[in-house]
Design a protein around this motif. Structure first.
Motif, PDB file in Angstrom:
ATOM      1  N   UNK A  37      37.787  37.940  48.654  1.00 26.28           N
ATOM      2  CA  UNK A  37      38.653  38.910  47.978  1.00 26.28           C
ATOM      3  C   UNK A  37      39.562  38.197  46.992  1.00 26.28           C
ATOM      4  N   UNK A  38      40.117  37.066  47.429  1.00 28.38           N
ATOM      5  CA  UNK A  38      40.999  36.297  46.538  1.00 28.38           C
ATOM      6  C   UNK A  38      40.247  35.824  45.301  1.00 28.38           C
ATOM      7  N   UNK A  39      39.017  35.365  45.505  1.00 25.98           N
ATOM      8  CA  UNK A  39      38.208  34.901  44.370  1.00 25.98           C
ATOM      9  C   UNK A  39      37.896  36.055  43.420  1.00 25.98           C
ATOM     10  N   UNK A  40      37.530  37.216  43.987  1.00 30.24           N
ATOM     11  CA  UNK A  40      37.197  38.387  43.161  1.00 30.24           C
ATOM     12  C   UNK A  40      38.418  38.849  42.368  1.00 30.24           C
ATOM     13  N   UNK A  41      39.570  38.952  43.041  1.00 29.37           N
ATOM     14  CA  UNK A  41      40.789  39.407  42.363  1.00 29.37           C
ATOM     15  C   UNK A  41      41.217  38.424  41.279  1.00 29.37           C
ATOM     16  N   UNK A  42      41.126  37.134  41.568  1.00 32.89           N
ATOM     17  CA  UNK A  42      41.497  36.126  40.570  1.00 32.89           C
ATOM     18  C   UNK A  42      40.574  36.211  39.361  1.00 32.89           C
ATOM     19  N   UNK A  43      39.273  36.389  39.646  1.00 37.72           N
ATOM     20  CA  UNK A  43      38.312  36.506  38.543  1.00 37.72           C
ATOM     21  C   UNK A  43      38.557  37.745  37.706  1.00 37.72           C
ATOM     22  N   UNK A 270      45.117  51.540  37.883  1.00 38.78           N
ATOM     23  CA  UNK A 270      44.434  50.603  36.999  1.00 38.78           C
ATOM     24  C   UNK A 270      45.028  49.210  37.153  1.00 38.78           C
ATOM     25  N   UNK A 271      44.268  48.233  36.673  1.00 37.18           N
ATOM     26  CA  UNK A 271      44.793  46.890  36.462  1.00 37.18           C
ATOM     27  C   UNK A 271      44.938  46.747  34.953  1.00 37.18           C
ATOM     28  N   UNK A 272      46.152  46.439  34.492  1.00 35.44           N
ATOM     29  CA  UNK A 272      46.428  46.421  33.054  1.00 35.44           C
ATOM     30  C   UNK A 272      47.047  45.096  32.637  1.00 35.44           C
ATOM     31  N   UNK A 273      46.503  44.525  31.565  1.00 37.16           N
ATOM     32  CA  UNK A 273      47.083  43.336  30.938  1.00 37.16           C
ATOM     33  C   UNK A 273      47.715  43.786  29.628  1.00 37.16           C
ATOM     34  N   UNK A 274      48.956  43.401  29.384  1.00 37.44           N
ATOM     35  CA  UNK A 274      49.671  43.893  28.210  1.00 37.44           C
ATOM     36  C   UNK A 274      50.400  42.757  27.502  1.00 37.44           C
ATOM     37  N   UNK A 275      50.702  42.997  26.225  1.00 39.53           N
ATOM     38  CA  UNK A 275      51.450  42.022  25.445  1.00 39.53           C
ATOM     39  C   UNK A 275      52.028  42.706  24.209  1.00 39.53           C
ATOM     40  N   UNK A 296      32.836  45.249  43.607  1.00 40.07           N
ATOM     41  CA  UNK A 296      32.350  44.079  44.368  1.00 40.07           C
ATOM     42  C   UNK A 296      32.985  43.981  45.755  1.00 40.07           C
ATOM     43  N   UNK A 297      34.240  44.425  45.881  1.00 40.72           N
ATOM     44  CA  UNK A 297      34.915  44.398  47.185  1.00 40.72           C
ATOM     45  C   UNK A 297      34.245  45.375  48.143  1.00 40.72           C
TER      46      UNK A 297
END
Length: 342
Positions: A37-43, A270-275, A296-297
């Motif tokens: 799970x940690x690997x999937x989330x980090x990826x 959602x998972x959101x990346x912002x700038x 994948x989880x």
């Protein structure tokens, strides 16, 4: 309370074999699950961050190229012939010829770059359009528009952020820059060159490219008021009409950069990346639904359950066989002993 007692040695052995086998198996699967799970989330976080940074880089390149285009156009020496036109230093016939020649210059420039919807030059004395690639616009009063007033005051390049154009009946964006006279070392402004963009053929395709964002992901830009500036995947007619109150859009508009799990403008998690994009003051958000990201989880959980059930069945049959093998001689000895006593 009466303690549970086993009916036979075989049952006792089966239970102990199962406990000694399944407890380590369950522990191993749980530890492996959390590691995966940690690997999937980090990826996932790295992927979304990389897409955000790549998109912002492309946006900055687009903005830089447009800035370079208009700077190059403003330095064309043929445009400085407007000096004689605006100051009435030439005959009417010469003025007409000069304007026609400049219109051809602007048309050639626009034909070479599909990003533009219109190029025109505003008279610095009257605020009206002297010459335009759209001839019907010549004579229109632009004296109250920011892309005229601000460059006249600052004598510098200006970005007119995305706005609703009544002429185009759709969102538009413009760059403007003063054209300085060449005969007096740039002392006088002989015109304000304005480039109006065709966003549908330039900026918007960069944002609508959703490679790597699956079936639910999208990228969006917002202005300082957190109004959407581009078309959205899940909302019709969003540009300049939809105010987004979602956390990543608000933070991006305030100049922050980061990544967060939150609800988007649809109320979906959602998972959101912002700038933030300083040149235009835009907030930029790249997001994807957590349900899709967590596929994948879910597959991992399903596979682990199947694995645990299959291994448990195998262990059960093995435990039954071994316990029977061990308990049979003991049972036989007990039966023999009982017979001797009788």
């Amino acid at each position: 309370m009466k303690k549970y007692s086993f009916k036979s040695i075989q049952h006792r052995l089966i239970v102990w074999f199962l406990l000694l086998s399944l407890i380590p198996l369950a522990a191993t699967l749980i530890i492996t699950y959390y590691q995966r799970i940690h690997v999937i989330e980090s990826g996932t976080i790295e992927k979304l961050t990389a897409i955000r940074d790549l998109k912002v880089e492309r946006l900055n390149e687009w903005l830089s190229q447009r800035r370079g285009d208009i700077f190059t156009a403003s330095l064309d020496t043929r445009l400085t012939d407007l000096d004689a036109v605006i100051n009435n230093n030439s005959q009417e016939q010469n003025k007409t010829a000069t304007i026609k020649n400049i219109r051809q210059v602007l048309n050639r420039f626009m034909n070479n770059f599909s990003a533009y919807a219109e190029l025109f030059i505003i008279n610095p004395n009257t605020g009206t359009i002297i010459v335009s690639t759209n001839k019907s616009m010549e004579g229109a009063d632009k004296s109250n528009d920011d892309y005229f007033k601000i460059p006249m005051q600052s004598r510098e390049f200006y970005i007119n952020n995305i706005y609703y154009s009544k002429i185009l009946s759709e969102p538009a964006m413009a760059y403007s820059i003063p054209i300085l006279c060449s005969r007096h070392s740039g002392k006088h402004i002989v015109g304000i060159l304005v480039a109006r963009f065709d966003l549908n053929n330039s900026l918007y395709p960069v944002l609508s490219d959703r490679v790597g964002l699956g079936k639910t992901g999208e990228t969006l830009i917002v202005n300082k008021d957190v109004m959407a500036l581009n078309a959205l995947r899940w909302h019709e007619n969003a540009p300049l009409k939809l105010k987004i109150n979602a956390e990543p859009a608000v933070k991006a508009a305030q100049g922050e950069t980061g990544i967060v799990r939150t609800l988007d403008y649809r109320g979906e998690e959602v998972l959101a990346a912002y700038t933030y994009i300083p040149e235009t003051g835009w907030g930029f958000v790249c997001k994807q639904d957590l349900y899709e990201l967590n596929a994948p989880v879910r597959d991992l959980i399903r596979n682990f359950i199947i694995l645990f059930v299959v291994i448990s069945i195998l262990i059960l049959f093995t435990a039954i066989y071994i316990s029977k093998t061990i308990s049979k001689p003991i049972i036989d000895v007990n039966i023999t002993t009982q017979k001797i006593k009788e």
